[in-house]
Design a protein around this motif. Structure first.
Motif, PDB file in Angstrom:
ATOM      1  N   GLN A 135     115.462  54.945  -4.445  1.00 21.22           N
ATOM      2  CA  GLN A 135     114.326  54.234  -5.038  1.00 21.22           C
ATOM      3  C   GLN A 135     113.191  54.096  -4.032  1.00 21.22           C
ATOM      4  O   GLN A 135     112.007  54.170  -4.407  1.00 21.22           O
ATOM      5  CB  GLN A 135     114.766  52.847  -5.525  1.00 21.22           C
ATOM      6  CG  GLN A 135     113.687  52.109  -6.319  1.00 21.22           C
ATOM      7  CD  GLN A 135     113.258  52.851  -7.573  1.00 21.22           C
ATOM      8  OE1 GLN A 135     114.102  53.317  -8.343  1.00 21.22           O
ATOM      9  NE2 GLN A 135     111.953  52.969  -7.799  1.00 21.22           N
ATOM     10  N   ALA A 136     113.525  53.905  -2.757  1.00 18.87           N
ATOM     11  CA  ALA A 136     112.483  53.818  -1.727  1.00 18.87           C
ATOM     12  C   ALA A 136     111.696  55.115  -1.668  1.00 18.87           C
ATOM     13  O   ALA A 136     110.457  55.111  -1.581  1.00 18.87           O
ATOM     14  CB  ALA A 136     113.108  53.511  -0.369  1.00 18.87           C
ATOM     15  N   LYS A 151     111.389  57.290  -4.133  1.00 19.51           N
ATOM     16  CA  LYS A 151     110.628  57.431  -5.373  1.00 19.51           C
ATOM     17  C   LYS A 151     109.343  56.611  -5.323  1.00 19.51           C
ATOM     18  O   LYS A 151     108.272  57.096  -5.722  1.00 19.51           O
ATOM     19  CB  LYS A 151     111.479  57.009  -6.571  1.00 19.51           C
ATOM     20  CG  LYS A 151     110.775  57.290  -7.901  1.00 19.51           C
ATOM     21  CD  LYS A 151     111.688  57.075  -9.084  1.00 19.51           C
ATOM     22  CE  LYS A 151     110.977  57.465 -10.374  1.00 19.51           C
ATOM     23  NZ  LYS A 151     111.837  57.282 -11.565  1.00 19.51           N
ATOM     24  N   ASP A 152     109.434  55.399  -4.824  1.00 20.88           N
ATOM     25  CA  ASP A 152     108.246  54.544  -4.723  1.00 20.88           C
ATOM     26  C   ASP A 152     107.205  55.148  -3.783  1.00 20.88           C
ATOM     27  O   ASP A 152     106.002  55.174  -4.093  1.00 20.88           O
ATOM     28  CB  ASP A 152     108.641  53.150  -4.223  1.00 20.88           C
ATOM     29  CG  ASP A 152     109.469  52.372  -5.234  1.00 20.88           C
ATOM     30  OD1 ASP A 152     109.505  52.782  -6.414  1.00 20.88           O
ATOM     31  OD2 ASP A 152     110.097  51.366  -4.831  1.00 20.88           O
ATOM     32  N   THR A 157     105.768  58.461  -5.290  1.00 20.65           N
ATOM     33  CA  THR A 157     104.893  58.172  -6.434  1.00 20.65           C
ATOM     34  C   THR A 157     103.526  57.674  -5.969  1.00 20.65           C
ATOM     35  O   THR A 157     102.490  58.087  -6.505  1.00 20.65           O
ATOM     36  CB  THR A 157     105.540  57.136  -7.367  1.00 20.65           C
ATOM     37  OG1 THR A 157     106.782  57.644  -7.855  1.00 20.65           O
ATOM     38  CG2 THR A 157     104.634  56.827  -8.548  1.00 20.65           C
ATOM     39  N   SER A 158     103.508  56.815  -4.972  1.00 21.43           N
ATOM     40  CA  SER A 158     102.231  56.264  -4.495  1.00 21.43           C
ATOM     41  C   SER A 158     101.355  57.357  -3.900  1.00 21.43           C
ATOM     42  O   SER A 158     100.132  57.362  -4.096  1.00 21.43           O
ATOM     43  CB  SER A 158     102.477  55.150  -3.476  1.00 21.43           C
ATOM     44  OG  SER A 158     103.041  55.652  -2.289  1.00 21.43           O
TER      45      SER A 158
END
Length: 286
Positions: A66-67, A69-70, A73-74
């Protein structure tokens, strides 16, 4: 807008490095006494080494998908190029987690300039690759230039290291219980290296006095162009030996810059206190 470099904490870089060269960091996970910590953020290497000296066995796991992905994405959303130079895929699932998230993010942002590189490196060997890439990024180099140079450095980065107690490598599945017992009993010091991203035993030295000189000999046999590169040393809470070793290297090879860092919580959980690792290029600096 300059290209951005992403590193994981297995690179054992200091906070000063991250700040000076504007490197983004993603932490690996460390587990100690049923608690979960973020390497480089919520636990210190000294805490890990103290626990290991007391007989405790910390564990590690890959950086959080998830880290990734975040973060991806940014950067995809702002259309800024991001290059992640990952810890060897042979030593952790972190690279695979990052690749999976890269693919997921690119389903929504097909043209996102996100790049994930398996360096096959670890500790300051990985750190030196990242420092070279980050300096180039800060100077405005293109993605292609950064990846070409950093990949060259990764492919030619030698990792020569030893551990103070074979028991720690046994716990990490690197040596057999018998080898760990016999090695400790006979005061054998193993010298290992990294080959195709894997930890591989190189030779054994009887007694610690011969150890540093033998590591220097291996450096002379394998390395080149020492005057133009930064040599890396990482240590498991033994700065005194690391500094002594750095002095020997400078005297023997005329090296001007040696980067000394402590082995971080994630890597240190496997190598243990008293680890000493040496990193240098076996081809000319690029």
């Amino acid at each position: 807008m300059n290209n951005k470099i992403l590193a994981d904490t297995a690179s054992d870089l200091s906070e000063q490095h991250y700040n000076e060269l504007d490197i983004k960091m993603v932490p690996l996970t460390v587990h100690l006494e049923e608690k979960e910590f973020e390497d480089g953020k919520t636990i210190s290497p000294q805490t890990i080494y103290k626990a290991m000296r007391e007989g405790k066995s910390p564990k590690t796991s890959q950086a959080s998908p998830q880290a990734f992905k975040d973060i991806f994405t940014s950067y995809a959303d702002s259309d800024q190029a991001l290059i992640y130079f990952a810890l060897s895929s042979e030593l952790s699932g972190t690279y695979q987690a990052a690749k999976l998230m890269e693919q997921e993010v690119k389903e929504e942002y097909p043209d996102a300039p996100i790049y994930v590189v398996d360096t096959k490196c670890v500790s300051i060997g990985l750190g030196l690759v990242i420092l070279r890439a980050a300096k180039m990024a800060k100077e405005g180099a293109s993605v292609e230039e950064i990846m070409e140079t950093a990949t060259y450095h990764a492919e030619h980065m030698e990792h020569i290291f030893t551990v103070d107690d074979l028991e720690y490598l046994y716990r990490g599945g690197r040596v057999s219980k018998t080898a760990a017992f016999v090695g400790t009993l006979l005061k054998i010091k193993p010298i290992l290296h990294v080959e195709n991203g894997k930890l591989v035993p190189l030779e054994k030295i009887r007694g610690s006095k011969k150890l540093l000189n033998r590591m220097l000999e291996i450096m002379e046999e394998r390395g080149t162009d020492f005057e133009n590169q930064t040599i890396g040393i990482s240590h498991g809470d033994d700065l005194e030996t690391a500094e002594k070793f750095a002095g020997m290297i400078k005297e023997k090879f005329g090296v001007s810059h040696v980067e000394i860092e402590m082995v971080g919580s994630a890597i240190g959980s496997h190598s243990g206190p008293g680890t000493l690792a040496l990193f240098f290029l076996n081809k000319p600096y690029k």
